[in-house]
Design an enzyme around this catalytic site. Sequence first.
Site, PDB file in Angstrom:
ATOM      1  N   GLY A   1       0.819  -1.200   0.000  1.00 19.35           N
ATOM      2  CA  GLY A   1       0.000   0.000   0.000  1.00 19.35           C
ATOM      3  C   GLY A   1       0.854   1.251   0.000  1.00 19.35           C
ATOM      4  O   GLY A   1       2.062   1.213   0.283  1.00 19.35           O
ATOM      5  N   CYS A   2       0.228   2.377  -0.304  1.00 17.85           N
ATOM      6  CA  CYS A   2       0.982   3.627  -0.414  1.00 17.85           C
ATOM      7  C   CYS A   2       1.506   4.080   0.950  1.00 17.85           C
ATOM      8  O   CYS A   2       2.706   4.359   1.092  1.00 17.85           O
ATOM      9  CB  CYS A   2       0.135   4.705  -1.076  1.00 17.85           C
ATOM     10  SG  CYS A   2      -1.501   4.942  -0.350  1.00 17.85           S
ATOM     11  N   PHE A   3       0.639   4.136   1.962  1.00 18.59           N
ATOM     12  CA  PHE A   3       1.114   4.536   3.291  1.00 18.59           C
ATOM     13  C   PHE A   3       2.147   3.544   3.833  1.00 18.59           C
ATOM     14  O   PHE A   3       3.188   3.957   4.372  1.00 18.59           O
ATOM     15  CB  PHE A   3      -0.052   4.672   4.274  1.00 18.59           C
ATOM     16  CG  PHE A   3      -0.915   5.881   4.044  1.00 18.59           C
ATOM     17  CD1 PHE A   3      -0.391   7.158   4.173  1.00 18.59           C
ATOM     18  CD2 PHE A   3      -2.247   5.743   3.709  1.00 18.59           C
ATOM     19  CE1 PHE A   3      -1.185   8.288   3.977  1.00 18.59           C
ATOM     20  CE2 PHE A   3      -3.056   6.864   3.503  1.00 18.59           C
ATOM     21  CZ  PHE A   3      -2.526   8.131   3.633  1.00 18.59           C
TER      22      PHE A   3
ATOM     23  N   THR B   1       4.271   1.755   2.238  1.00 15.72           N
ATOM     24  CA  THR B   1       5.556   1.890   1.557  1.00 15.72           C
ATOM     25  C   THR B   1       6.386   3.013   2.176  1.00 15.72           C
ATOM     26  O   THR B   1       7.557   2.819   2.544  1.00 15.72           O
ATOM     27  CB  THR B   1       5.333   2.159   0.051  1.00 15.72           C
ATOM     28  OG1 THR B   1       4.697   1.005  -0.524  1.00 15.72           O
ATOM     29  CG2 THR B   1       6.645   2.420  -0.671  1.00 15.72           C
ATOM     30  N   ALA B   2       5.784   4.191   2.281  1.00 13.64           N
ATOM     31  CA  ALA B   2       6.531   5.316   2.858  1.00 13.64           C
ATOM     32  C   ALA B   2       6.908   5.037   4.306  1.00 13.64           C
ATOM     33  O   ALA B   2       8.025   5.320   4.756  1.00 13.64           O
ATOM     34  CB  ALA B   2       5.692   6.602   2.776  1.00 13.64           C
TER      35      ALA B   2
END
EC number: 1.2.1.38
Lengths: 349, 349, 349, 349
Positions: C152-154, C156-157
């Site tokens: 997911g995007c969150f 990953t960061a």
Amino acid sequence: MSTAVKAAIIGSTGYGGVELIRLLASHPKVEVTSVISSSSAGAPIAEGYPHLTEIRTDLLDDVDPALIKSKADVVFIATPAGIATKLTPSLLAAGLKVIDISGDHRLKSRAEYETWYKKEAAEQQYLDQAVYGLCEVYGDAVQGVDLVSNPGCFPTATLLGLIPAVKEGYIDPATIIIDSKSGVSGAGRGASLGTHYSELNENFKAYKINKHQHIPEIEQVLSDVAGQKVVTTFTTHLVPMTRGIMSTMYATVTGDHKVEDFISLYRNYYEGRPFVRIRSNGTWPATKEVFGSNYCDIGFAYDERTGRITIISVIDNLVKGAAGQAIQNLNLMMGWDETEGLKFVPVYP
Amino acid sequence: MSTAVKAAIIGSTGYGGVELIRLLASHPKVEVTSVISSSSAGAPIAEGYPHLTEIRTDLLDDVDPALIKSKADVVFIATPAGIATKLTPSLLAAGLKVIDISGDHRLKSRAEYETWYKKEAAEQQYLDQAVYGLCEVYGDAVQGVDLVSNPGCFPTATLLGLIPAVKEGYIDPATIIIDSKSGVSGAGRGASLGTHYSELNENFKAYKINKHQHIPEIEQVLSDVAGQKVVTTFTTHLVPMTRGIMSTMYATVTGDHKVEDFISLYRNYYEGRPFVRIRSNGTWPATKEVFGSNYCDIGFAYDERTGRITIISVIDNLVKGAAGQAIQNLNLMMGWDETEGLKFVPVYP
Amino acid sequence: MSTAVKAAIIGSTGYGGVELIRLLASHPKVEVTSVISSSSAGAPIAEGYPHLTEIRTDLLDDVDPALIKSKADVVFIATPAGIATKLTPSLLAAGLKVIDISGDHRLKSRAEYETWYKKEAAEQQYLDQAVYGLCEVYGDAVQGVDLVSNPGCFPTATLLGLIPAVKEGYIDPATIIIDSKSGVSGAGRGASLGTHYSELNENFKAYKINKHQHIPEIEQVLSDVAGQKVVTTFTTHLVPMTRGIMSTMYATVTGDHKVEDFISLYRNYYEGRPFVRIRSNGTWPATKEVFGSNYCDIGFAYDERTGRITIISVIDNLVKGAAGQAIQNLNLMMGWDETEGLKFVPVYP
Amino acid sequence: MSTAVKAAIIGSTGYGGVELIRLLASHPKVEVTSVISSSSAGAPIAEGYPHLTEIRTDLLDDVDPALIKSKADVVFIATPAGIATKLTPSLLAAGLKVIDISGDHRLKSRAEYETWYKKEAAEQQYLDQAVYGLCEVYGDAVQGVDLVSNPGCFPTATLLGLIPAVKEGYIDPATIIIDSKSGVSGAGRGASLGTHYSELNENFKAYKINKHQHIPEIEQVLSDVAGQKVVTTFTTHLVPMTRGIMSTMYATVTGDHKVEDFISLYRNYYEGRPFVRIRSNGTWPATKEVFGSNYCDIGFAYDERTGRITIISVIDNLVKGAAGQAIQNLNLMMGWDETEGLKFVPVYP
């Protein structure tokens, strides 16, 4: 507050309606006694608009002329087009004063309305009765009447920028080109791809070129002022911002009028009308300079090489282009000072 | 990479220069061997532009024609106006190919340059030598030359949108009105009240009406194409976004050409030039649809009531309006395919 | 191009799908042979995404495993949650390699998926089979497999910013607090009040506090890395911008590690992984510095007064947080260099 | 208006000063009689702020205590730090009431001021004399005094969100982490790369981590309320919007207090203080919901899994975070209702 005029707002959950609530909250002579929404009746208005938490704790009413009459003296209609047509006869019959912010009573011709709006027009008698409330131009006619049709947002910015020059023959009406730009709130609160943040942010686009329903409204008034049929070219664009309209207008100057002549003409024409501000030579207004306020600011540039004047006119589309001018019309209808409750300083930055 | 053409960029710390770095990083036939900045020489370029961290670890060079010649074959000048005038003679004398992205070599008349730019013009021989690199119009003339003058951002969008119609006489050149809108990056990286976030966000404003230095550039080319002196009305506006230009253009149609005729005309004119895309009838391009890419998209609307055509043309001001077209010119100068290294899909959303 | 790997994209009309199209257009070893959308099958993809005009002229295919197999070798699933669960078995059975960008195969526990996603989970064998494609951490495990679950995007960061410190015990996992901020494109293209321009512009808001489905994903990986159950506090906010995620992370430092120690630790951990860039002491990355690119940039601040480290991690949610990392996973699956087709310089400004 | 209190504004050309002008324009008991700017004295204020055209036609005065005293009863100091330190003694000596919006009189310790502000501190007697005007907490102490120090923007949002819980021991002060986000107007009107539109638009970034001068201010007050030294972790971020601050705050809950307990506690604490609005369970305020108004809205989320409370607090940084609270302080100093002239409905959308 018991002697205040009581106002109801049909379409309270739209941006025009909720702006009326904001502005009227500090009007010394008006109390909003009913917020109305057919789609959300029974719910607290602050549920959909949390910025109104503890400011308005009442529930949304349904649309019911008898109920409205029991609560209010005047009613603002801030709905999409097509609804005021149906409601106005019974509201007037109930003895209410009506200010229609939707476009239903602006065009005097039923055929023209039906061509541009693709809806059934109001009966001719109501179109005839409705006074077109462009306050700085037709304000005298508004006094004391029961039905006012509030001008559209683009027409307000455009007409205030053109009328003195057209009326006095400083420009050739056949050469008028209007390039308008609007913030996104003009499209209302409805969710669609056309109002989606990721599609509009960092984007600039044109829409409804030559097809916008504000074209016949602009031309009706310009023709009235010019005393001849005026046809214009009108383009609308969407700006990645929430509020604000600018109309950039072009026309060929007749005679040898220069910028200073236009400035003098406009300052004379709008003398005593504090919501129109004419800028000095060499400066032009930006939309942020009227944000949140009822001002319409106008500036000019003349090009000797082409003989054309460029006129820049800006408003906040939700204030002078909708709710603010509607209140200005109420003030005029009631015989009050037209600035009553509207002396907001623009929010800057 | 040893057989690549070596490129230097003067003005690497401006937005045009840093966009050249971005685009050339994936060009298969070019290597950027020197990034140059007179104001920041000696500092790592990634210090001022952290997005280049680990991508470019070199230091900024000072402006020195001999040094440039020792490192590069071709040099891009991406500085404010007035600097290319001074540097170009020695760069050419050193045997470098020069692509000038500043405005210094666009106007053929020294007097006109000095009137609009308020700076001393380049010597006439360089103005004569410089080929105006509007690739889809003058691309043939660019091949093999040593000095190309890259068009301005507004002229690129405007001229690509007007030239076929002017050339073929579909519109009356005397009636052309150009209403342009630009993102803020066009104003460069210099800090001023005019580029301050809080002043521009949620704002829309006009500037330099009838005074923009791109006016004589547009008129020079249109006059060349029309075979007669063309004078236009041109207004620039600032949009609260970073990248993108739209020119909305108005003119009276001659004969009985309709939108379909314009579409056919333009598709024929730009056949084989992949960076110009002509939209279908009833749709108009938005700036976001070319964001980050070298495309210029064009659409039309015809109004029977007024006999006027409205032409919408959009570009990314930093790509097709600056760095992208400069690379396209390099490709043409070198005899490569004009799309080499430029086939970026627009970044959307 | 005949030897290129052929790729199909299910969910091509979403933002993740259309970003895959953009990025793969310049991948030297992949050709997109089928763009798929169950809702718009039969229509040209460029109709809904005009920026693809003349770039992709093909029609959208319907979702049909046999058809996909006839056209492609690998398939990306870029749909909302719940769809990949249903499609994956038949796609794998057809002999396709599958990269699932939706969240359906990230959580190893069916119960946990159903708790957080409120949908029926995939069968356990597929959850077991799917390799979690956080490339810089689990890249080795991705090579050669048939089913990869894209993070997911969150997560990953967040995970790239936390893993080295958690793994090496530089911070106390029980103290981790994650304050994340995302651009609006993370919410997809669906129109709703929650993605309406006028509601989000000039606004900043929190949402789904402690309820976001990325929480169990983050905790699953941190627990794996820490060798103990890790529970975190996680808040998501919406930023008025289109692209970009920042996670600001707080934790109590164990031992006497200072910022320099963290920088060394992270640089060592990510050595040879070009898409993670560790910033120097005293500077922190901004989201715009990775816009349009596959980078994840990380910076640190240590506060002696509290003994806490603050870790800042940024990505472009549509690239490293979705389409870019999916391509990075494809590169790893195929045994190619992980940067193949992904060496984009961030678009700045 | 003859009986109105007369106010002067030092620093009228900054955003805080110009917001005072906007708000005071509709205050029924105050008249702004002098707008002051040392840098632009003699120029019309509307020249630099065209939104004030025809609203304020006066010229900017220079900074001169005797002149101020001849025109005003009370003076607002809305300058950068370091100036109020020098002006305040003579202003008080002249018999003026002083409301200092700069940070010069907030910290009680000269040493602490000099450490964080890097400037010479005011004399101790003035630091002792100044009442910290966080109205809902120290309002009683403000009444009748001559020198009020207006709280900083971040401290206002943060402290109103933390004080009831810290005071009543609902949270462990040692665990407080504050993640704040601010619109760009907080940085003032000065032009720099850090306020450049193209650098901030579509960008989100952290700055001054653990270094912000508002940290000691927050800790001074929390320590006072807690009766013990409190040290916090505090991060500031810049949001691409003009106005608005959100503080997202994390702390470990003591005892078994749930969200409902926090809501009750806060509603009790702020009873009778209309500018603090406590949101219902499950909803959190967004910055736009207080835009242009003096409200501070607060919401809560409790996570059973971690035992932590998340507190969201929002204000308009230029109103409740500066000019609005300054007027609220004036109201309290004068013994008026604290809402006098401040009952603005938030501007939405």
